[in-house]
Design a protein around this motif. Structure first.
Motif, PDB file in Angstrom:
ATOM      1  N   THR A  69     -10.059 -11.961  -5.298  1.00 19.29           N
ATOM      2  CA  THR A  69      -9.886 -10.920  -4.287  1.00 19.29           C
ATOM      3  C   THR A  69     -10.103 -11.481  -2.890  1.00 19.29           C
ATOM      4  O   THR A  69      -9.434 -11.090  -1.936  1.00 19.29           O
ATOM      5  N   GLN A  70     -11.021 -12.420  -2.796  1.00 21.11           N
ATOM      6  CA  GLN A  70     -11.315 -12.993  -1.493  1.00 21.11           C
ATOM      7  C   GLN A  70     -10.276 -14.037  -1.062  1.00 21.11           C
ATOM      8  O   GLN A  70      -9.886 -14.080   0.100  1.00 21.11           O
ATOM      9  N   ARG A  71      -9.804 -14.847  -2.000  1.00 19.63           N
ATOM     10  CA  ARG A  71      -9.014 -16.031  -1.626  1.00 19.63           C
ATOM     11  C   ARG A  71      -7.530 -15.961  -1.964  1.00 19.63           C
ATOM     12  O   ARG A  71      -6.747 -16.704  -1.369  1.00 19.63           O
ATOM     13  N   CYS A  72      -7.142 -15.216  -2.956  1.00 19.00           N
ATOM     14  CA  CYS A  72      -5.789 -15.373  -3.489  1.00 19.00           C
ATOM     15  C   CYS A  72      -4.882 -14.154  -3.307  1.00 19.00           C
ATOM     16  O   CYS A  72      -3.656 -14.298  -3.351  1.00 19.00           O
ATOM     17  N   VAL A  73      -5.448 -12.961  -3.108  1.00 24.69           N
ATOM     18  CA  VAL A  73      -4.612 -11.751  -3.059  1.00 24.69           C
ATOM     19  C   VAL A  73      -3.577 -11.790  -1.953  1.00 24.69           C
ATOM     20  O   VAL A  73      -2.486 -11.248  -2.120  1.00 24.69           O
ATOM     21  N   GLY A  74      -3.904 -12.431  -0.822  1.00 20.77           N
ATOM     22  CA  GLY A  74      -2.985 -12.462   0.331  1.00 20.77           C
ATOM     23  C   GLY A  74      -1.597 -12.914  -0.076  1.00 20.77           C
ATOM     24  O   GLY A  74      -0.595 -12.436   0.458  1.00 20.77           O
ATOM     25  N   CYS A  75      -1.519 -13.827  -1.010  1.00 19.80           N
ATOM     26  CA  CYS A  75      -0.212 -14.307  -1.462  1.00 19.80           C
ATOM     27  C   CYS A  75       0.144 -13.773  -2.849  1.00 19.80           C
ATOM     28  O   CYS A  75       1.244 -13.297  -3.075  1.00 19.80           O
ATOM     29  N   HIS A  76      -0.816 -13.870  -3.801  1.00 20.84           N
ATOM     30  CA  HIS A  76      -0.471 -13.534  -5.190  1.00 20.84           C
ATOM     31  C   HIS A  76      -0.590 -12.043  -5.499  1.00 20.84           C
ATOM     32  O   HIS A  76      -0.149 -11.599  -6.568  1.00 20.84           O
ATOM     33  N   PRO A 118      -2.091 -23.740  -1.270  1.00 17.45           N
ATOM     34  CA  PRO A 118      -3.033 -24.763  -0.785  1.00 17.45           C
ATOM     35  C   PRO A 118      -3.872 -25.339  -1.928  1.00 17.45           C
ATOM     36  O   PRO A 118      -3.968 -24.738  -2.992  1.00 17.45           O
ATOM     37  N   GLY A 119      -4.478 -26.493  -1.701  1.00 19.03           N
ATOM     38  CA  GLY A 119      -5.445 -27.040  -2.652  1.00 19.03           C
ATOM     39  C   GLY A 119      -6.813 -26.452  -2.341  1.00 19.03           C
ATOM     40  O   GLY A 119      -7.172 -26.296  -1.184  1.00 19.03           O
ATOM     41  N   TRP A 120      -7.569 -26.094  -3.393  1.00 15.85           N
ATOM     42  CA  TRP A 120      -8.849 -25.403  -3.171  1.00 15.85           C
ATOM     43  C   TRP A 120     -10.057 -26.279  -3.448  1.00 15.85           C
ATOM     44  O   TRP A 120     -11.204 -25.833  -3.344  1.00 15.85           O
ATOM     45  N   GLY A 121      -9.787 -27.566  -3.812  1.00 17.56           N
ATOM     46  CA  GLY A 121     -10.852 -28.471  -4.211  1.00 17.56           C
ATOM     47  C   GLY A 121     -11.964 -28.635  -3.178  1.00 17.56           C
ATOM     48  O   GLY A 121     -13.112 -28.867  -3.540  1.00 17.56           O
ATOM     49  N   ASP A 122     -11.632 -28.491  -1.885  1.00 17.93           N
ATOM     50  CA  ASP A 122     -12.657 -28.670  -0.855  1.00 17.93           C
ATOM     51  C   ASP A 122     -13.441 -27.397  -0.584  1.00 17.93           C
ATOM     52  O   ASP A 122     -14.505 -27.437   0.023  1.00 17.93           O
ATOM     53  N   LEU A 123     -12.889 -26.255  -0.975  1.00 17.27           N
ATOM     54  CA  LEU A 123     -13.519 -24.974  -0.620  1.00 17.27           C
ATOM     55  C   LEU A 123     -14.279 -24.350  -1.772  1.00 17.27           C
ATOM     56  O   LEU A 123     -15.237 -23.619  -1.566  1.00 17.27           O
ATOM     57  N   LEU A 124     -13.815 -24.585  -2.992  1.00 14.27           N
ATOM     58  CA  LEU A 124     -14.418 -23.931  -4.155  1.00 14.27           C
ATOM     59  C   LEU A 124     -15.062 -24.968  -5.064  1.00 14.27           C
ATOM     60  O   LEU A 124     -14.593 -26.108  -5.140  1.00 14.27           O
ATOM     61  N   SER A 125     -16.126 -24.544  -5.752  1.00 13.84           N
ATOM     62  CA  SER A 125     -16.773 -25.461  -6.695  1.00 13.84           C
ATOM     63  C   SER A 125     -15.937 -25.500  -7.976  1.00 13.84           C
ATOM     64  O   SER A 125     -15.107 -24.617  -8.232  1.00 13.84           O
ATOM     65  N   GLU A 126     -16.182 -26.509  -8.773  1.00 13.52           N
ATOM     66  CA  GLU A 126     -15.497 -26.656 -10.063  1.00 13.52           C
ATOM     67  C   GLU A 126     -15.696 -25.379 -10.907  1.00 13.52           C
ATOM     68  O   GLU A 126     -14.754 -24.840 -11.470  1.00 13.52           O
ATOM     69  N   ALA A 127     -16.952 -24.871 -10.939  1.00 13.06           N
ATOM     70  CA  ALA A 127     -17.257 -23.677 -11.747  1.00 13.06           C
ATOM     71  C   ALA A 127     -16.464 -22.472 -11.238  1.00 13.06           C
ATOM     72  O   ALA A 127     -15.926 -21.682 -12.038  1.00 13.06           O
ATOM     73  N   GLU A 128     -16.346 -22.335  -9.920  1.00 15.11           N
ATOM     74  CA  GLU A 128     -15.581 -21.204  -9.371  1.00 15.11           C
ATOM     75  C   GLU A 128     -14.108 -21.296  -9.768  1.00 15.11           C
ATOM     76  O   GLU A 128     -13.458 -20.288 -10.059  1.00 15.11           O
ATOM     77  N   MET A 129     -13.587 -22.528  -9.781  1.00 13.16           N
ATOM     78  CA  MET A 129     -12.178 -22.682 -10.164  1.00 13.16           C
ATOM     79  C   MET A 129     -11.972 -22.364 -11.650  1.00 13.16           C
ATOM     80  O   MET A 129     -10.957 -21.769 -12.011  1.00 13.16           O
ATOM     81  N   TRP A 130     -12.956 -22.696 -12.500  1.00 13.56           N
ATOM     82  CA  TRP A 130     -12.848 -22.308 -13.914  1.00 13.56           C
ATOM     83  C   TRP A 130     -12.894 -20.782 -14.043  1.00 13.56           C
ATOM     84  O   TRP A 130     -12.168 -20.194 -14.861  1.00 13.56           O
ATOM     85  N   ASP A 131     -13.718 -20.131 -13.216  1.00 15.50           N
ATOM     86  CA  ASP A 131     -13.768 -18.662 -13.252  1.00 15.50           C
ATOM     87  C   ASP A 131     -12.399 -18.082 -12.878  1.00 15.50           C
ATOM     88  O   ASP A 131     -11.926 -17.116 -13.493  1.00 15.50           O
ATOM     89  N   LEU A 132     -11.778 -18.675 -11.873  1.00 17.36           N
ATOM     90  CA  LEU A 132     -10.449 -18.207 -11.457  1.00 17.36           C
ATOM     91  C   LEU A 132      -9.434 -18.363 -12.592  1.00 17.36           C
ATOM     92  O   LEU A 132      -8.630 -17.463 -12.849  1.00 17.36           O
TER      93      LEU A 132
END
Ligand code: HEC
Ligand code: HEC
Length: 509
Positions: free
Chosen positions: A36-43, A100-114
């Motif tokens: 909701t915070q990072r991806c809704v703007g596009c997806h 965009p690539g999210w590796g610099d902004l999100l932790s590995e765990a957050e990306m697994w949650d996504l």
């Protein structure tokens, strides 16, 4: 217990726990909050790719409800990606698109949650891939393998990617959602969604690109199937297509024009251009003035320049998948509605500013007019043309006869690339023309139009301001004279300083 062993046991336990956790990680509820915070703007809220930013993006954001992904290393007839495939696209992004690539902004765990949350949209929570890409034994690259790959490429890939691999369009391609797609320009590896490493190319041609017309070459039902070994040859060939001169080097901000004897090259094919140093710049969509434009097809322009006693010649080179000839039936089919001529423009200040000042962005202003040299490819039943404008800001363009300033241009289209030479005398009689001078940093900017991509008027791509430098030849007499003067001055200063020091020492001052 011995503390050493305790630490070791803890480590082993952590490793054992970490492994199953990697296979079923991710909490979809936590993922939803990040989404909701990072991806809704596009997806979009619903994951259907219809976020508020979507309509300006080409390619459009992925619709996750469809449950298919463009990047997969699972079997060609599977549709479920590996978790690692999703992780890679989210972490590194998809070059050449808005993702965009999210590796610099999100932790590995957050990306697994996504990832866990994205799967909910497509009903993929319980799905596991049934099959993986079979890489067999990688064939190392060699001249022989590349030659074999080239022959296979001609047979299997030419129809979409063109003989040069630049994706010269001979037909209209659409994705499954109906959006216009273009075959990748394989000479520009930075536009690959994955990479141009042979292993990535191998998986792409094995799986194809789901949702697009890029087919699988591992499908036994396909007449065009390639064996594992053949796919490695093709991958090695595609890898070899990368063009180094087209890579943008941020430190290259100056087009260095070398001085030549025996006449300037008037045609793009003149071998003399080999003496000129190339500089490549990003072309970005024009979004400042009037009709804005968000979906360009050209991304870089390579510039070379040469000069002599009387004139300066500039060679502009850019890849364009379509030769846009209004009135030509073939060009009309590929372009769809609204075909215009391809075009390119050079922008220079009417007066070279003092020092290293880049005075203004855009097309000049009332106090700082610019000259625009505008070349157009011509319609099917006509010829190319060059026009000269004075601009004092967007919308304030005055045309005057290019011939009176001696401005000439000539272009050639070959295998997906335009090359256009513009030539003008160093000095002209007209007060509103720029008068070139050796050794001065002159601001210069470029613009390009792809007429098959709806680009016309203020819809085009452009660069920011760079510099043009007519480089005095090293070893030339004026340069040596300047150097001699510098040495004399430096010598005089040393002599004076020494003298002053001696005088102080001697108590003369
Ligand atoms: C600025 C717009 C934008 C934002 C923000 C954005 N995306 Fe994307 N995303 C895209 C576009 C465009 C594509 C499609 C690229 C293509 O088709 O080549 C895409 C594709 C994807 C894909 C598909 C990968 C594949 O192999 O097909 C995934 C997964 C994805 N995005 C996840 C995310 C996640 C997770 C976020 C938030 C952390 C996010 N995106 C934020 C624009 C965006
Ligand atoms: C029918 C048309 C078609 C054919 C045939 C075709 N391609 Fe493609 N190819 C495409 C399109 C369209 C795309 C871009 C898809 C997209 O929008 O992401 C593409 C993309 C690619 C990419 C980009 C991968 C990335 O990571 O971005 C590679 C590499 C590629 N093709 C290689 C090949 C090779 C090698 C062959 C022959 C063995 C081939 N293609 C045959 C249409 C085709």
């Amino acid at each position: 217990m011995n503390p050493k062993y305790a630490a070791l046991t803890a480590l082993i336990a952590a490793l054992l726990l970490a492994h199953p956790a990697a296979a079923a990680p991710g909490d979809p509820d936590k993922g939803e909050a990040i989404y909701t915070q990072r991806c809704v703007g596009c997806h979009g809220d619903e994951g259907d790719g219809m976020g508020p930013g979507a309509e300006r993006l080409n390619p459009p954001p992925r619709d996750f409800t469809m449950g298919f992904y463009k990047f997969r290393t699972t079997g060609f007839d599977d549709y479920v990606p590996n978790d690692a495939d999703l992780m890679r696209m989210i972490r590194d992004g998809m070059p050449g698109t808005a993702m965009p690539g999210w590796g610099d902004l999100l932790s590995e765990a957050e990306m697994w949650d996504l990832i866990a949350y994205l799967k909910v949209f497509g009903g993929l929570e319980e799905e596991v891939p049934t099959d993986q890409v079979d890489y067999g034994e990688q064939v190392a690259t060699s001249a022989e393998s590349i030659a074999k790959g080239k022959a296979l490429f001609k047979d299997r890939c030419d129809e979409c990617h063109g003989a040069s691999g630049k994706g010269v369009a001979t037909k209209r391609l659409k994705d499954d959602g109906g959006a216009r797609t273009w075959p990748r320009n394989l000479t520009k590896p930075w536009t690959f969604r994955a990479s141009n490493e042979p292993r990535d190319i191998f998986s792409r041609i094995s799986v194809g690109i789901p949702g697009t017309q890029m087919p699988s070459f591992a499908d036994p039902k396909s007449k065009k199937i390639l064996t594992i070994e053949e796919r490695w040859h093709v991958a090695n060939y595609v890898h070899s297509l990368a063009e180094a001169t087209q890579v943008v080097r941020p430190e290259n901000t100056v087009v260095k024009a070398g001085r030549v004897d025996g006449g300037l090259p008037h045609s793009p094919d003149d071998p003399k251009w080999a003496e000129a140093e190339p500089s490549t710049f990003y072309l970005v969509p024009q979004i400042i003035a009037r009709e804005r434009f968000f979906t360009p097809s050209n991304d870089t322009i390579t510039v070379r320049a040469l000069y002599d006693d009387t004139a300066v010649a500039i060679l502009l080179e850019w890849d364009d998948r379509t030769r846009s000839l209004p009135g030509d039936p073939g060009a009309e089919t590929v372009a769809g509605p609204g075909l215009s001529q391809d075009a390119v423009a050079v922008q220079l200040p009417a007066v070279i500013p003092e020092g290293m000042r880049k005075p203004y962005f855009g097309m000049g202003d009332a106090a700082h007019p610019v000259n625009i040299w505008h070349w157009q490819s011509g319609p099917a039943d006509g010829v190319e043309s060059v026009r000269l404008f004075d601009a004092r800001g967007f919308g304030d363009l005055q045309e005057r006869p290019a011939g009176e300033s001696g401005l000439r241009a000539s272009g050639v289209y070959d295998a997906g690339t335009w090359r256009v030479v513009m030539l003008r005398p160093l000095s002209t009689g007209a007060g509103s023309d720029i008068q070139f001078s050796e050794g001065r940093f002159t601001p210069i900017a470029f613009a390009a139009w792809d007429g098959s991509n709806g680009e016309a008027g203020s819809k085009h791509t452009m660069t920011t301001w760079y510099w043009l430098l007519l480089k005095p030849p090293t070893g030339s007499r004026p340069y040596l004279a300047a150097l001699a003067v510098m040495i004399l001055i430096a010598g005089a200063q040393v002599w004076w300083a020494r003298g002053a020091a001696r005088r102080r020492r001697d108590g003369e001052t």
